[in-house]
Structures are given as structure tokens and as C-alpha cells.
Motif scaffolding. Structure first.
Motif, PDB file in Angstrom:
ATOM      1  N   ASN A  94       0.848  -1.188   0.000  1.00 26.07           N
ATOM      2  CA  ASN A  94       0.000   0.000   0.000  1.00 26.07           C
ATOM      3  C   ASN A  94       0.891   1.248   0.000  1.00 26.07           C
ATOM      4  O   ASN A  94       1.665   1.455   0.935  1.00 26.07           O
ATOM      5  CB  ASN A  94      -0.904  -0.038   1.236  1.00 26.07           C
ATOM      6  CG  ASN A  94      -1.842   1.138   1.333  1.00 26.07           C
ATOM      7  OD1 ASN A  94      -1.432   2.282   1.246  1.00 26.07           O
ATOM      8  ND2 ASN A  94      -3.110   0.845   1.537  1.00 26.07           N
ATOM      9  N   ILE A  95       0.759   2.085  -1.020  1.00 28.87           N
ATOM     10  CA  ILE A  95       1.618   3.273  -1.156  1.00 28.87           C
ATOM     11  C   ILE A  95       1.411   4.260  -0.010  1.00 28.87           C
ATOM     12  O   ILE A  95       2.364   4.873   0.461  1.00 28.87           O
ATOM     13  CB  ILE A  95       1.430   3.952  -2.542  1.00 28.87           C
ATOM     14  CG1 ILE A  95       2.417   5.109  -2.734  1.00 28.87           C
ATOM     15  CG2 ILE A  95       0.031   4.450  -2.720  1.00 28.87           C
ATOM     16  CD1 ILE A  95       3.804   4.685  -3.033  1.00 28.87           C
ATOM     17  N   ARG A  96       0.185   4.408   0.451  1.00 33.21           N
ATOM     18  CA  ARG A  96      -0.058   5.332   1.572  1.00 33.21           C
ATOM     19  C   ARG A  96       0.632   4.856   2.841  1.00 33.21           C
ATOM     20  O   ARG A  96       1.218   5.639   3.577  1.00 33.21           O
ATOM     21  CB  ARG A  96      -1.553   5.501   1.804  1.00 33.21           C
ATOM     22  CG  ARG A  96      -2.204   6.338   0.748  1.00 33.21           C
ATOM     23  CD  ARG A  96      -3.634   6.637   1.097  1.00 33.21           C
ATOM     24  NE  ARG A  96      -4.195   7.505   0.064  1.00 33.21           N
ATOM     25  CZ  ARG A  96      -5.433   7.449  -0.342  1.00 33.21           C
ATOM     26  NH1 ARG A  96      -6.271   6.582   0.197  1.00 33.21           N
ATOM     27  NH2 ARG A  96      -5.864   8.256  -1.282  1.00 33.21           N
ATOM     28  N   HIS A  97       0.537   3.562   3.080  1.00 31.67           N
ATOM     29  CA  HIS A  97       1.219   2.992   4.248  1.00 31.67           C
ATOM     30  C   HIS A  97       2.731   3.184   4.105  1.00 31.67           C
ATOM     31  O   HIS A  97       3.412   3.550   5.068  1.00 31.67           O
ATOM     32  CB  HIS A  97       0.865   1.505   4.387  1.00 31.67           C
ATOM     33  CG  HIS A  97       1.557   0.823   5.512  1.00 31.67           C
ATOM     34  ND1 HIS A  97       1.332   1.146   6.832  1.00 31.67           N
ATOM     35  CD2 HIS A  97       2.480  -0.166   5.530  1.00 31.67           C
ATOM     36  CE1 HIS A  97       2.089   0.395   7.602  1.00 31.67           C
ATOM     37  NE2 HIS A  97       2.797  -0.414   6.830  1.00 31.67           N
ATOM     38  N   PHE A  98       3.257   2.935   2.926  1.00 24.65           N
ATOM     39  CA  PHE A  98       4.683   3.137   2.667  1.00 24.65           C
ATOM     40  C   PHE A  98       5.084   4.573   2.969  1.00 24.65           C
ATOM     41  O   PHE A  98       6.082   4.813   3.659  1.00 24.65           O
ATOM     42  CB  PHE A  98       5.012   2.792   1.215  1.00 24.65           C
ATOM     43  CG  PHE A  98       6.397   3.186   0.800  1.00 24.65           C
ATOM     44  CD1 PHE A  98       7.508   2.573   1.355  1.00 24.65           C
ATOM     45  CD2 PHE A  98       6.603   4.175  -0.155  1.00 24.65           C
ATOM     46  CE1 PHE A  98       8.798   2.932   0.967  1.00 24.65           C
ATOM     47  CE2 PHE A  98       7.881   4.532  -0.546  1.00 24.65           C
ATOM     48  CZ  PHE A  98       8.984   3.914   0.018  1.00 24.65           C
ATOM     49  N   ASN A  99       4.323   5.539   2.470  1.00 15.44           N
ATOM     50  CA  ASN A  99       4.644   6.948   2.709  1.00 15.44           C
ATOM     51  C   ASN A  99       4.652   7.267   4.198  1.00 15.44           C
ATOM     52  O   ASN A  99       5.543   7.964   4.685  1.00 15.44           O
ATOM     53  CB  ASN A  99       3.660   7.861   1.978  1.00 15.44           C
ATOM     54  CG  ASN A  99       3.932   7.918   0.491  1.00 15.44           C
ATOM     55  OD1 ASN A  99       5.055   7.782   0.036  1.00 15.44           O
ATOM     56  ND2 ASN A  99       2.879   8.100  -0.287  1.00 15.44           N
ATOM     57  N   ARG A 100       3.656   6.756   4.939  1.00 16.71           N
ATOM     58  CA  ARG A 100       3.569   6.998   6.385  1.00 16.71           C
ATOM     59  C   ARG A 100       4.754   6.388   7.125  1.00 16.71           C
ATOM     60  O   ARG A 100       5.395   7.042   7.950  1.00 16.71           O
ATOM     61  CB  ARG A 100       2.270   6.410   6.946  1.00 16.71           C
ATOM     62  CG  ARG A 100       1.217   7.410   7.271  1.00 16.71           C
ATOM     63  CD  ARG A 100       0.045   6.828   8.054  1.00 16.71           C
ATOM     64  NE  ARG A 100      -0.393   5.503   7.654  1.00 16.71           N
ATOM     65  CZ  ARG A 100      -1.291   5.237   6.727  1.00 16.71           C
ATOM     66  NH1 ARG A 100      -1.862   6.215   6.062  1.00 16.71           N
ATOM     67  NH2 ARG A 100      -1.626   3.995   6.450  1.00 16.71           N
ATOM     68  N   VAL A 101       5.042   5.135   6.815  1.00 18.12           N
ATOM     69  CA  VAL A 101       6.140   4.439   7.484  1.00 18.12           C
ATOM     70  C   VAL A 101       7.478   5.094   7.137  1.00 18.12           C
ATOM     71  O   VAL A 101       8.322   5.315   8.010  1.00 18.12           O
ATOM     72  CB  VAL A 101       6.158   2.935   7.096  1.00 18.12           C
ATOM     73  CG1 VAL A 101       7.426   2.256   7.554  1.00 18.12           C
ATOM     74  CG2 VAL A 101       4.931   2.239   7.659  1.00 18.12           C
ATOM     75  N   PHE A 102       7.671   5.427   5.878  1.00 12.23           N
ATOM     76  CA  PHE A 102       8.920   6.041   5.441  1.00 12.23           C
ATOM     77  C   PHE A 102       9.132   7.387   6.125  1.00 12.23           C
ATOM     78  O   PHE A 102      10.220   7.667   6.629  1.00 12.23           O
ATOM     79  CB  PHE A 102       8.928   6.218   3.913  1.00 12.23           C
ATOM     80  CG  PHE A 102      10.286   6.546   3.371  1.00 12.23           C
ATOM     81  CD1 PHE A 102      11.143   5.532   2.981  1.00 12.23           C
ATOM     82  CD2 PHE A 102      10.711   7.858   3.251  1.00 12.23           C
ATOM     83  CE1 PHE A 102      12.415   5.832   2.486  1.00 12.23           C
ATOM     84  CE2 PHE A 102      11.970   8.168   2.754  1.00 12.23           C
ATOM     85  CZ  PHE A 102      12.824   7.141   2.374  1.00 12.23           C
ATOM     86  N   LYS A 103       8.075   8.207   6.168  1.00 10.04           N
ATOM     87  CA  LYS A 103       8.203   9.522   6.800  1.00 10.04           C
ATOM     88  C   LYS A 103       8.453   9.384   8.300  1.00 10.04           C
ATOM     89  O   LYS A 103       9.247  10.125   8.878  1.00 10.04           O
ATOM     90  CB  LYS A 103       6.971  10.382   6.548  1.00 10.04           C
ATOM     91  CG  LYS A 103       7.155  11.788   7.088  1.00 10.04           C
ATOM     92  CD  LYS A 103       6.193  12.767   6.531  1.00 10.04           C
ATOM     93  CE  LYS A 103       6.574  14.161   7.046  1.00 10.04           C
ATOM     94  NZ  LYS A 103       5.885  15.198   6.354  1.00 10.04           N
ATOM     95  N   SER A 104       7.819   8.416   8.921  1.00  5.68           N
ATOM     96  CA  SER A 104       8.027   8.176  10.345  1.00  5.68           C
ATOM     97  C   SER A 104       9.479   7.776  10.613  1.00  5.68           C
ATOM     98  O   SER A 104      10.079   8.196  11.599  1.00  5.68           O
ATOM     99  CB  SER A 104       7.083   7.080  10.823  1.00  5.68           C
ATOM    100  OG  SER A 104       7.322   6.756  12.157  1.00  5.68           O
TER     101      SER A 104
END
Length: 104
Positions: free
Chosen positions: A75-85
Motif C-alpha cells: 500500500n503506497i499510503r502505508h509506505f509513505n507513512r512508514v517512510f516519513k516516520s
């Protein structure tokens, strides 16, 4: 176990599935992981996936969605959240900042 995770990080890996591969109880594997590595199974897997995504962001021109998928994030949204975190930056910001490109 670690070699298995490094080889298959891009696939959907669960603690139960990994425990099955090494013939251990999932609960025992979880405890063993935390005591030996200082991080949980999921933290280790997530950190590995983020590190692989960082390499791809820096050394390829792949689209971020492709990098997310190739790094084990479905999931790209999950990836973006995890990456930013993990990094404090979005994948695009990370790529541009590290490559010395104009972030705008």
C-alpha cells in the motif's frame, strides 16, 4: 532466520510464517528476536524494507509506487507513512534532498 528475512523482505512475511520456516513457536521466536536484536520482528522487517527503499530512491529512477512494492509495501499510503516516520521525510523529499535536487 535473518537470512530468510533478507531474502524475502519484499514478500508478505508474517511472524507465524517465519517461525514455521525455522520450526519455532511464533511466541518463542518473537521473544528470541527481541532479546537477541533489541527490536521486534516487525520493527526489524520494517527497518530492512525502509533501508532497501532508501537505496532504490537514491540509485534508481523507479517510480515511488514501484519502489514501495519492490520493498515489500503493498500500500503506497502505508509506505509513505512508514517512510516519513522512519526518516522524517516523504520518499520524494528524501530522493530530492539526498540527490541535491530542488525540493520544489
Amino acid at each position: 532466520m535473518l537470512a530468510y528475512i533478507r531474502e524475502h523482505y519484499a514478500e508478505p512475511i508474517t511472524l507465524s510464517g517465519a517461525a514455521e520456516k525455522v520450526y519455532l513457536n511464533p511466541s518463542y521466536l518473537s521473544t528470541l528476536f527481541k532479546s537477541r536484536l533489541g527490536v521486534s520482528f516487525i520493527e526489524y522487517l520494517t527497518n530492512l524494507r525502509v533501508e532497501e527503499a532508501k537505496k532504490r530512491l537514491l540509485y534508481s529512477r523507479e517510480k515511488i509506487a514501484s519502489i514501495a512494492e519492490a520493498s515489500g509495501f503493498s500500500n503506497i499510503r502505508h509506505f509513505n507513512r512508514v517512510f516519513k516516520s522512519a526518516t522524517g521525510l516523504t520518499p520524494l523529499e528524501f530522493r530530492k534532498e539526498r540527490r541535491g535536487e530542488d525540493p520544489l
